[in-house]
Design an enzyme around this catalytic site. Sequence first.
Site, PDB file in Angstrom:
ATOM      1  N   HIS A  57       0.089   3.958  68.128  1.00 22.15           N
ATOM      2  CA  HIS A  57      -0.550   2.823  67.398  1.00 22.15           C
ATOM      3  C   HIS A  57      -1.316   1.934  68.320  1.00 22.15           C
ATOM      4  O   HIS A  57      -0.649   1.510  69.439  1.00 22.15           O
ATOM      5  CB  HIS A  57       0.402   2.043  66.492  1.00 22.15           C
ATOM      6  CG  HIS A  57       0.844   2.725  65.288  1.00 22.15           C
ATOM      7  ND1 HIS A  57       0.160   2.856  64.191  1.00 22.15           N
ATOM      8  CD2 HIS A  57       1.866   3.368  64.975  1.00 22.15           C
ATOM      9  CE1 HIS A  57       0.465   3.571  63.231  1.00 22.15           C
ATOM     10  NE2 HIS A  57       1.736   3.783  63.700  1.00 22.15           N
ATOM     11  N   CYS A  99      -6.482   4.513  67.985  1.00 24.28           N
ATOM     12  CA  CYS A  99      -7.700   4.446  67.016  1.00 24.28           C
ATOM     13  C   CYS A  99      -8.749   3.349  67.502  1.00 24.28           C
ATOM     14  O   CYS A  99      -8.210   2.622  68.343  1.00 24.28           O
ATOM     15  CB  CYS A  99      -7.107   3.937  65.692  1.00 24.28           C
ATOM     16  SG  CYS A  99      -6.213   2.252  65.727  1.00 24.28           S
ATOM     17  N   ARG A 116     -11.930   7.324  67.686  1.00 24.83           N
ATOM     18  CA  ARG A 116     -10.594   7.423  68.292  1.00 24.83           C
ATOM     19  C   ARG A 116     -11.022   7.216  69.675  1.00 24.83           C
ATOM     20  O   ARG A 116     -12.149   7.216  70.212  1.00 24.83           O
ATOM     21  CB  ARG A 116      -9.976   8.986  68.294  1.00 24.83           C
ATOM     22  CG  ARG A 116      -9.679   9.362  67.051  1.00 24.83           C
ATOM     23  CD  ARG A 116      -8.279   8.579  66.253  1.00 24.83           C
ATOM     24  NE  ARG A 116      -8.181   9.251  65.190  1.00 24.83           N
ATOM     25  CZ  ARG A 116      -8.672   8.761  64.000  1.00 24.83           C
ATOM     26  NH1 ARG A 116      -9.416   7.637  64.016  1.00 24.83           N
ATOM     27  NH2 ARG A 116      -8.388   9.421  62.999  1.00 24.83           N
TER      28      ARG A 116
END
Lengths: 53, 232
Positions: free
Chosen positions: B131, B200, B209
Amino acid sequence: MYGWIWRHLPGNAWVKALLSLVLALAVVYVLFQYVFPWAEPLLPFNDVTVDGQ
Amino acid sequence: MPVRVIVRTFSELCITVGTLIVLFVVYVLFWTGVRADRAMDRQIDRLQDRWAEQSLGADGKGDGDAPLLARNDAPYKDGDPFAVMYVPRFGFTWNKPVLQGTATGTLKKGLGHYARTARLGQKGNFAVAGHRRTHGDPFKDFPELRPGDAVVLTDGTTWFTYRIDREPYRTLPGDTGVIDPVPRKSGYREPGRYLTLTTCEPEWGHSHRLIAWARLDATQPVEAGKPGALRR
């Protein structure tokens, strides 16, 4: 809505206030424990892979 | 029904929805981080317990070698931690567990290893997703990675030091070539021991990405102490 709840809580004003507080905390708990964890993956922050898993 | 009741109910609804939204923002920005930090600490504790047990077994008498070998060869179990990653560029105290698989639930507890890519330190491409925002923001400083930066991992027996070879590369979500054994667009030509990190891009979005590639630079047994990249 809130007036209706207040009128239907038992006891005097202090008891009502205490009950309201307990109710509010219960709602926040349910939201954080069940509702938000379900809703959060629908947001884009979870897409960190390149194969769309 | 009197107008007064309608107006009052409507305003109460608006306040309720507003409160809900604020609570949700608090949940996403703050509470997922609290939870992820706790979960990641627990995963690292699990790993260290397991490693301590195994090294006890290895140092003990009799069947000492068996668990040591098993530790390196055992297949990664889906959702289970198997390594700890250190990236000095993200901060000297930055360390995160690496778990097998990239399922949503797994990525809440640490970084996720793409199941179909190579094992840690092996020939091929060891690819890891994490993340960038929410759930502890593990890869928040991803764009700061520069050529030469170390990405250090340990599986309890060996330290693996990878070196980043180019600045983060921006690509589309469907571009699975970036985690190929010889990653496409990475500039690598020959098969080798590579590492790929994905997160991301943009920070709060999911239209792209961000990819970083590294190449295995050095390994050393844990008994030899921390590798140079982690020493201050």
